[in-house]
Design an enzyme around this catalytic site. Structure first.
Site, PDB file in Angstrom:
ATOM      1  N   GLY A   6       0.816  -1.205   0.000  1.00 62.26           N
ATOM      2  CA  GLY A   6       0.000   0.000   0.000  1.00 62.26           C
ATOM      3  C   GLY A   6       0.853   1.260   0.000  1.00 62.26           C
ATOM      4  O   GLY A   6       2.041   1.224   0.292  1.00 62.26           O
TER       5      GLY A   6
ATOM      6  N   ALA B 294      -7.012  -6.454   2.886  1.00 67.77           N
ATOM      7  CA  ALA B 294      -5.592  -6.762   3.058  1.00 67.77           C
ATOM      8  C   ALA B 294      -5.341  -8.212   2.680  1.00 67.77           C
ATOM      9  O   ALA B 294      -6.018  -9.121   3.166  1.00 67.77           O
ATOM     10  CB  ALA B 294      -5.174  -6.508   4.504  1.00 67.77           C
ATOM     11  N   ALA B 295      -4.365  -8.438   1.795  1.00 68.98           N
ATOM     12  CA  ALA B 295      -4.108  -9.796   1.325  1.00 68.98           C
ATOM     13  C   ALA B 295      -2.790  -9.859   0.577  1.00 68.98           C
ATOM     14  O   ALA B 295      -2.260  -8.845   0.129  1.00 68.98           O
ATOM     15  CB  ALA B 295      -5.240 -10.259   0.405  1.00 68.98           C
ATOM     16  N   GLN B 296      -2.297 -11.079   0.426  1.00 65.44           N
ATOM     17  CA  GLN B 296      -1.223 -11.372  -0.504  1.00 65.44           C
ATOM     18  C   GLN B 296      -1.924 -11.753  -1.804  1.00 65.44           C
ATOM     19  O   GLN B 296      -2.641 -12.753  -1.862  1.00 65.44           O
ATOM     20  CB  GLN B 296      -0.367 -12.534   0.024  1.00 65.44           C
ATOM     21  CG  GLN B 296       0.933 -12.756  -0.743  1.00 65.44           C
ATOM     22  CD  GLN B 296       0.759 -13.152  -2.191  1.00 65.44           C
ATOM     23  OE1 GLN B 296       1.144 -12.404  -3.100  1.00 65.44           O
ATOM     24  NE2 GLN B 296       0.146 -14.294  -2.452  1.00 65.44           N
TER      25      GLN B 296
ATOM     26  N   TYR C 116      -2.949 -19.038  -4.158  1.00 65.49           N
ATOM     27  CA  TYR C 116      -3.686 -17.807  -3.859  1.00 65.49           C
ATOM     28  C   TYR C 116      -5.186 -18.069  -3.804  1.00 65.49           C
ATOM     29  O   TYR C 116      -5.874 -17.701  -2.846  1.00 65.49           O
ATOM     30  CB  TYR C 116      -3.354 -16.742  -4.906  1.00 65.49           C
ATOM     31  CG  TYR C 116      -4.271 -15.545  -4.855  1.00 65.49           C
ATOM     32  CD1 TYR C 116      -4.340 -14.749  -3.722  1.00 65.49           C
ATOM     33  CD2 TYR C 116      -5.093 -15.210  -5.936  1.00 65.49           C
ATOM     34  CE1 TYR C 116      -5.197 -13.657  -3.650  1.00 65.49           C
ATOM     35  CE2 TYR C 116      -5.938 -14.119  -5.888  1.00 65.49           C
ATOM     36  CZ  TYR C 116      -5.996 -13.345  -4.742  1.00 65.49           C
ATOM     37  OH  TYR C 116      -6.845 -12.280  -4.683  1.00 65.49           O
TER      38      TYR C 116
ATOM     39  N   ARG D 235       2.600 -19.499 -17.243  1.00 67.06           N
ATOM     40  CA  ARG D 235       2.934 -19.561 -15.819  1.00 67.06           C
ATOM     41  C   ARG D 235       2.153 -20.656 -15.117  1.00 67.06           C
ATOM     42  O   ARG D 235       0.960 -20.853 -15.391  1.00 67.06           O
ATOM     43  CB  ARG D 235       2.661 -18.214 -15.156  1.00 67.06           C
ATOM     44  CG  ARG D 235       3.503 -17.094 -15.719  1.00 67.06           C
ATOM     45  CD  ARG D 235       3.168 -15.765 -15.086  1.00 67.06           C
ATOM     46  NE  ARG D 235       1.796 -15.343 -15.361  1.00 67.06           N
ATOM     47  CZ  ARG D 235       1.310 -14.149 -15.061  1.00 67.06           C
ATOM     48  NH1 ARG D 235       2.086 -13.256 -14.466  1.00 67.06           N
ATOM     49  NH2 ARG D 235       0.066 -13.837 -15.347  1.00 67.06           N
TER      50      ARG D 235
END
Length: 301
Positions: A36, A73-75, A140, A264
């Site tokens: 962020g 909020a996260a990866q 993910y 990928r």
């Protein structure tokens, strides 16, 4: 209304914070600023620099006692999730549990940002519905699906009100040129620097691109509606990566070629979402087409 936005200094979160402030809400931000940017936020916003997975997150939410917590909020990097699944799980699963603990103590509703990645590939390219099988192709999507399960069970265990929003590929102003979800930003950056567009695989994989401002409206709609439900937030329109590159080059009136690299691991071949349920329950429909959204980004509107 007092609200908390985790990940509020991020791409989507910061635009949500501004929309909430315009409504007259009191928005408090939790963000560790790992991705962020505090510069995205109005100077007067109350920002707490905390990792979502820290116990301090739950404690702060319990103290603030907001009516709603928006957990963004996260990866979010698919590649990072494959390289470092423990980091992905810590952020996306443990972080969500900390937020849930805070919501339980405060009696807050949770609006959770999830992903189309929980579904994996769309069989035959058909639009995915909320009841479609969950077969995430990357850690993910798996970590987000696990987080969803905790949220749904929290509703049964503790009576925690919640709404889950599964986003298609979000794009728009302020997005970083990072990760698959940021392919529009990546293309824009490459065009601006006069470099060929990098495409992984053959470019015929397709995605559903939804504008960030439409995603913000979906979050606001979930304040009062959709308790205990999950909703797809997308356009239902599939665009190939090659097709996206064509559009970007046309709008930029420039072409610097294309660089095709190996596909990928974890990449879905096709993904598009049906948002009929969101229209019926939340009263939400996407208002910004891909053509209009790209035109705005390239300064054509």
């Amino acid at each position: 209304m007092r609200v908390v936005v985790t990940g509020g200094a991020g791409f989507i979160g910061s635009r949500l914070v501004r929309a909430l402030l315009e409504r007259g809400d009191e928005a408090i931000v939790i963000d560790d600023l790992s991705t962020g940017n505090v510069g995205r936020l109005p100077a007067a916003v109350d920002l707490h620099r905390i990792h979502a997975e820290d116990a301090a997150t739950a404690k702060l939410i319990a103290e603030i006692r907001p009516q709603v917590v928006f957990h963004l909020a996260a990866q979010v990097g698919m590649g990072t999730s494959i390289r470092c699944p423990a980091e992905d799980g810590r952020s996306n699963v443990i972080g969500t549990l900390r937020v849930l603990e805070g919501c339980r103590e405060a009696g807050s509703k949770l609006v959770f940002s999830s992903t189309s990645g929980v579904y994996g590939d769309a069989a035959g390219g058909r639009p995915l519905r909320e009841a479609s099988p969950k077969k995430p192709s990357a850690p993910y999507g798996l970590s987000k699906w696990v987080a969803e399960q905790y949220i749904e069970h929290a509703g049964k265990w503790w009576g925690t009100p919640h709404t889950i929003l599964r986003y298609a590929n979000v794009y728009g102003p302020g997005q970083a040129a990072r990760g698959e979800g940021g392919v529009v930003a990546c293309f824009m950056e490459r065009i601006a620097s006069g470099q060929p567009l990098v495409i992984h695989g053959d470019g015929e994989q397709s995605r559903d691109f939804v504008h960030v401002d439409d995603v913000v409206k979906a979050n606001i709609a979930a304040i009062a509606e959709g308790d205990g439900e999950a909703f797809n937030i997308g356009t239902g329109i599939a665009t190939s990566i090659n097709g996206l590159a064509d559009r970007c080059e046309r709008l930029a009136a420039a072409s610097y070629g294309r660089l095709y690299e190996p596909g990928r691991s974890g990449d879905a071949r096709s993904s598009r979402l049906s948002s009929r349920k969101a229209a019926a329950v939340l009263g939400w429909k996407p208002a910004i087409s891909l053509e209009e959204g790209l035109s705005r980004l390239f300064g054509r509107k």
